[in-house]
Each structure stands twice: as C-alpha cells, then as structure tokens.
Write an enzyme that holds these catalytic residues in place. Structure first.
Site, mmCIF file in Angstrom:
data_model
loop_
_atom_site.group_PDB
_atom_site.id
_atom_site.type_symbol
_atom_site.label_atom_id
_atom_site.label_comp_id
_atom_site.label_asym_id
_atom_site.label_seq_id
_atom_site.Cartn_x
_atom_site.Cartn_y
_atom_site.Cartn_z
ATOM 1 N N GLU A 280 0.821 -1.210 0.000
ATOM 2 C CA GLU A 280 0.000 0.000 0.000
ATOM 3 C C GLU A 280 0.855 1.259 0.000
ATOM 4 O O GLU A 280 0.562 2.223 -0.726
ATOM 5 C CB GLU A 280 -0.917 0.038 1.237
ATOM 6 N N CYS B 266 -0.384 1.654 7.140
ATOM 7 C CA CYS B 266 -0.937 1.868 5.803
ATOM 8 C C CYS B 266 -2.275 2.598 5.869
ATOM 9 O O CYS B 266 -2.550 3.476 5.050
ATOM 10 C CB CYS B 266 -1.067 0.542 5.077
#
Length: 168
Positions: A63, A94
């Site tokens: 991510e 993330c």
C-alpha cells in the site's frame, strides 16, 4: 434519493485480480504476499507488492509503495479521486497513510482480525476525529487472497530457519 456512490462489483473483481497478480510476485520473492493497485477514473495508476525484505525497509508495504507511485502520477499528495485495491486489510501504518492522502475508497480481499485497521482490530479509515474517512469494501475475492497468505505462511513454517508468524 440515495447519494451513495455506485460500486461496480465487476470492476472490484477485476482490480482485485490485478492486486492478486502482484501478491503472487511478492510470494515468488519470499515476501508476505500482499499486492496493491490504485485506480483513478477506472484506470490503474499504481501497482506494488510487499518489498520489506528486498528493500530492507519496514515501511515497504504494498500500500505504501502504491501510494507513493500514485502521488507521483497525479502530481499531488492528495488522492481524493482514487481507490486502493489490496489483497489484505491494511495495517495501522498503511491505514494512516490512506487517511492522510485522502483516498476515496479501500477495497480489500482478506481481513486481519489481529492487526487490521479497516475494521479488523480497529478502524482508522473511518475514525470519527480524523480529518478524512474513506469508504471500505471488504472481502472482495477473499477466498483467493486468504489461500495465498495461508499457503505462504504454511510454507514459511516448514523452513528450518523460520520465525514467521501465521496470520490465519
């Protein structure tokens, strides 16, 4: 009149397939098999997979790498008209990055009840006091995402030098 956005499940299925292909690249590189794509106006603008071991960087989650790529493509740190497709529920790091760059929606494959931050262990993506909340679509192609992770950790446990923890 309902003001909620239309979610095209065919597109979700397709874009999660792209993320799964990237997760397979992570698996082949002996990284935790997580893949991510960022989509803007129906087009993939960023692709990444976990590279923590390869880059020797704890922040090199799929991510995070995809967000950095997308910001370069867009030319701004704000990704308000973008969606993240990721094979595993984002961790707190993330999820924090997702909130800060203001992604519109996060679609994930398999949840993480121990450390997930999109409703698993906590929900940072919709935390009421943060400056942004994004839509969440869980369990898209969840069985495929789960099987890849389970297979990876099963294989890791069989290695003589293994210290990996199972997430299943």
């Amino acid at each position: 009149m309902d003001e909620s956005p239309i979610i095209d499940l065919q597109s979700d299925h397709y874009f999660m397939g792209e993320a799964l292909r990237l997760a397979a690249r992570a698996y082949a590189a002996e990284e935790v098999p997580v893949g991510a794509v960022i989509v803007r106006h129906g087009r993939v603008i960023a692709r990444a997979w976990n590279q923590v071991e390869q880059l020797k960087d704890a922040t090199a989650h799929a991510e995070m790498l995809a967000i950095s790529q997308a910001q370069q493509v867009v030319g701004d740190w704000r990704l308000t008209d973008c969606e993240l497709f990721v094979t595993k529920e984002p961790c707190p790091m993330c999820a924090g990055a997702v909130v800060h760059c203001r992604l519109q929606r996060v679609v994930f494959g398999v949840g993480d009840p121990k450390a997930g931050a999109a409703g698993g262990a906590m929900n940072l993506l919709q935390f009421p006091t943060l400056n942004h909340r994004c839509l969440i679509t869980p369990e898209v192609r969840g069985a495929e995402c789960r099987e890849m992770l389970v297979s990876f950790f099963r294989q890791q446990r069989l290695r003589p030098d293994s210290t990996e923890q199972d997430i299943s």
